[in-house]
Structures are given as C-alpha cells and as structure tokens.
Design a protein around this motif. Structure first.
Motif, PDB file in Angstrom:
ATOM      1  N   PHE A   2       0.876  -1.173   0.000  1.00  9.69           N
ATOM      2  CA  PHE A   2       0.000   0.000   0.000  1.00  9.69           C
ATOM      3  C   PHE A   2       0.910   1.217   0.000  1.00  9.69           C
ATOM      4  CE2 PHE A   2      -2.540   3.428   1.709  1.00  9.69           C
ATOM      5  CZ  PHE A   2      -3.759   3.249   1.074  1.00  9.69           C
ATOM      6  N   VAL A   3       0.784   2.058  -1.030  1.00  5.79           N
ATOM      7  CA  VAL A   3       1.610   3.251  -1.155  1.00  5.79           C
ATOM      8  C   VAL A   3       0.795   4.450  -0.691  1.00  5.79           C
ATOM      9  CG1 VAL A   3       2.861   4.742  -2.768  1.00  5.79           C
ATOM     10  CG2 VAL A   3       2.934   2.258  -3.057  1.00  5.79           C
ATOM     11  N   ASP A   4       1.371   5.220   0.228  1.00  5.57           N
ATOM     12  CA  ASP A   4       0.714   6.427   0.736  1.00  5.57           C
ATOM     13  C   ASP A   4       0.333   7.324  -0.434  1.00  5.57           C
ATOM     14  OD1 ASP A   4       1.459   5.294   3.107  1.00  5.57           O
ATOM     15  OD2 ASP A   4       2.962   6.810   3.590  1.00  5.57           O
ATOM     16  N   TYR A   5      -0.723   8.100  -0.224  1.00  6.57           N
ATOM     17  CA  TYR A   5      -1.265   8.896  -1.320  1.00  6.57           C
ATOM     18  C   TYR A   5      -1.716  10.245  -0.793  1.00  6.57           C
ATOM     19  CZ  TYR A   5      -3.202   8.980  -6.050  1.00  6.57           C
ATOM     20  OH  TYR A   5      -3.450   9.247  -7.371  1.00  6.57           O
ATOM     21  N   GLU A   6      -1.507  11.269  -1.578  1.00 10.54           N
ATOM     22  CA  GLU A   6      -1.941  12.617  -1.217  1.00 10.54           C
ATOM     23  C   GLU A   6      -2.747  13.180  -2.382  1.00 10.54           C
ATOM     24  OE1 GLU A   6       0.464  16.662  -0.633  1.00 10.54           O
ATOM     25  OE2 GLU A   6       0.908  15.161   0.916  1.00 10.54           O
ATOM     26  N   MET A   7      -3.901  13.788  -2.067  1.00  6.87           N
ATOM     27  CA  MET A   7      -4.746  14.315  -3.135  1.00  6.87           C
ATOM     28  C   MET A   7      -5.661  15.403  -2.582  1.00  6.87           C
ATOM     29  SD  MET A   7      -6.658  11.972  -1.468  1.00  6.87           S
ATOM     30  CE  MET A   7      -5.552  10.665  -1.733  1.00  6.87           C
ATOM     31  N   GLU A   8      -6.246  16.140  -3.476  1.00  5.09           N
ATOM     32  CA  GLU A   8      -7.263  17.124  -3.112  1.00  5.09           C
ATOM     33  C   GLU A   8      -8.554  16.346  -2.870  1.00  5.09           C
ATOM     34  OE1 GLU A   8      -8.534  20.931  -2.277  1.00  5.09           O
ATOM     35  OE2 GLU A   8      -6.519  20.401  -2.935  1.00  5.09           O
ATOM     36  N   ALA A   9      -9.127  16.512  -1.694  1.00  7.89           N
ATOM     37  CA  ALA A   9     -10.341  15.772  -1.349  1.00  7.89           C
ATOM     38  C   ALA A   9     -11.526  16.291  -2.155  1.00  7.89           C
ATOM     39  CB  ALA A   9     -10.633  15.895   0.136  1.00  7.89           C
ATOM     40  N   ASN A  10     -12.367  15.382  -2.548  1.00  6.95           N
ATOM     41  CA  ASN A  10     -13.605  15.739  -3.242  1.00  6.95           C
ATOM     42  C   ASN A  10     -14.750  15.422  -2.287  1.00  6.95           C
ATOM     43  OD1 ASN A  10     -16.028  15.543  -4.657  1.00  6.95           O
ATOM     44  ND2 ASN A  10     -14.990  15.045  -6.554  1.00  6.95           N
ATOM     45  N   LEU A  11     -15.464  16.442  -1.847  1.00  9.35           N
ATOM     46  CA  LEU A  11     -16.560  16.231  -0.897  1.00  9.35           C
ATOM     47  C   LEU A  11     -17.922  16.189  -1.567  1.00  9.35           C
ATOM     48  CD1 LEU A  11     -15.328  18.545   1.996  1.00  9.35           C
ATOM     49  CD2 LEU A  11     -15.015  16.080   1.712  1.00  9.35           C
ATOM     50  N   GLY A  12     -17.948  16.210  -2.884  1.00 10.84           N
ATOM     51  CA  GLY A  12     -19.216  16.271  -3.610  1.00 10.84           C
ATOM     52  C   GLY A  12     -19.791  14.941  -4.020  1.00 10.84           C
ATOM     53  N   GLY A  13     -19.325  13.839  -3.458  1.00 11.92           N
ATOM     54  CA  GLY A  13     -19.906  12.537  -3.777  1.00 11.92           C
ATOM     55  C   GLY A  13     -19.233  11.816  -4.926  1.00 11.92           C
ATOM     56  N   ARG A  14     -18.220  12.415  -5.524  1.00 10.29           N
ATOM     57  CA  ARG A  14     -17.506  11.769  -6.627  1.00 10.29           C
ATOM     58  C   ARG A  14     -16.355  10.927  -6.069  1.00 10.29           C
ATOM     59  NH1 ARG A  14     -15.451  16.080  -9.840  1.00 10.29           N
ATOM     60  NH2 ARG A  14     -13.411  15.641  -8.985  1.00 10.29           N
ATOM     61  N   GLU A  15     -16.117   9.776  -6.653  1.00 10.75           N
ATOM     62  CA  GLU A  15     -15.035   8.897  -6.221  1.00 10.75           C
ATOM     63  C   GLU A  15     -13.671   9.533  -6.522  1.00 10.75           C
ATOM     64  OE1 GLU A  15     -15.508   4.485  -6.933  1.00 10.75           O
ATOM     65  OE2 GLU A  15     -16.937   5.304  -8.386  1.00 10.75           O
ATOM     66  N   PHE A  16     -12.708   9.236  -5.646  1.00 11.43           N
ATOM     67  CA  PHE A  16     -11.344   9.685  -5.882  1.00 11.43           C
ATOM     68  C   PHE A  16     -10.388   8.684  -5.236  1.00 11.43           C
ATOM     69  CE2 PHE A  16     -12.777  11.591  -1.996  1.00 11.43           C
ATOM     70  CZ  PHE A  16     -11.685  11.525  -1.142  1.00 11.43           C
TER      71      PHE A  16
END
Length: 179
Positions: free
Chosen positions: A45-59
């Motif tokens: 499992f590789v750590d991951y950083e991203m901009e969170a999407n709070l609108g119900g879309r998968e990320f």
C-alpha cells in the motif's frame, strides 16, 4: 476542502501463514517460494496525497499492488488480510482511522480461472466524519486500475506477475437534520 493524505499499514492475516513478514508495515508478504530462487506473494500500500472531493464523486486514496508468485501455503486457499488506513485532513489538522479487510483467494494456478483474486469486503456501514461542521459518510468504493472508469470490488492478478490498482473512496454529505 484541501489536501488529504492517506497512509496504510497491514496489521495481519486471519490465519497463520507460512513465511509471513511485513506485519505492521506497508508491505506484507507470505508463502514459501515454489522454486529455489522464486519470490513470495503479498501486497503493498503506497501512501497517497490528493485534493479531497466532498461532492460525492469517487477519488483515489491509495495505490495497492498485489504480487502473485508461485508459492506453497500449506493448504490455505482463502484468508483475510487486514489493512489499517489513516486519513489526515490537512485543513482541519485531524486524522480519521479505519481498518478494512481484503479477502485473498489463492488459486492452484490452473483451471478456468487460474489468477489469484483480491476482493474488497465491505464489513461495516460507511464511516462518518465531520468536516467544517458538516457530517459526511465516507465509503471505500473499490479498486480501479489505471485507465478504468469504474471501481470494482475485486481485481485479479496472473500468476508470476504483479499488478497495481488504486483504492477509491467517496465522501457524501449527509442531509441536514430538520427540527
């Protein structure tokens, strides 16, 4: 919302597997190589950083790799591998921890479906987090290989190889309570 960062640690398996290493790390391995110079099977499992999407879309929340090599397992063909995931919300400076389990199907490498299968098992209701005073449900939606458009609960890997998929999630805001 801001950045979120995930980290993952494999905390163990449901059975005592021969050659088990990497418990409490991001790389877990098991089995005895079937060939003298062979490799063992396992997950990363590789750590991951991203901009969170709070609108119900998968990320994507992490990169997951399955290493599938010919091994000896003393008759164990199905077992669980436990993965503890920590999500750090940068803007709010807080963490949310949850543990998931992955079902591993070790195949005999022959027959109509010789590939090993990793299956995401939903074992509980979606997690709840509060972000900026709002309630959200967080749900792991499954695996998605690069180029795929939809998440799936499982993916399989041919014997003698490794393959990577991203683990996807969704934040869904809860409807406000009416008084």
């Amino acid at each position: 919302m801001g950045l979120i960062k995930t980290t993952g640690t494999f905390t163990g398996t449901s059975v005592d597997l021969p050659g088990l290493t990497g418990v409490n790390t991001s790389q877990i391995r098991w089995g005895q190589p079937a060939a003298p110079d062979g490799a063992v099977s396992g997950y990363d499992f590789v750590d991951y950083e991203m901009e969170a999407n709070l609108g119900g879309r998968e990320f994507p929340i992490g990169e997951f790799t399955h290493h599938n090599y010919p091994i000896l397992l003393s008759g164990q063909s199905q077992f669980w591998v436990y993965l503890a995931i920590r999500v750090h919300f940068e803007n709010g400076d807080f963490n949310h921890d949850f543990t998931v389990r992955l079902r591993h199907d070790e195949t005999p490498n022959q027959g109509p479906h010789p590939n090993d299968v990793v299956k995401w098992e939903a074992i509980h209701e979606p997690e709840t987090v509060f972000i900026d005073g709002n309630k959200y449900s967080v749900e792991i939606t499954g695996f998605r290989k690069p180029g795929e458009k939809e998440s799936k609960p499982n993916f399989d890997v041919p014997e003698g190889s490794k393959d990577t998929a991203y683990l996807y999630a969704r934040f869904q805001r809860a409807a406000p309570q009416t008084s």
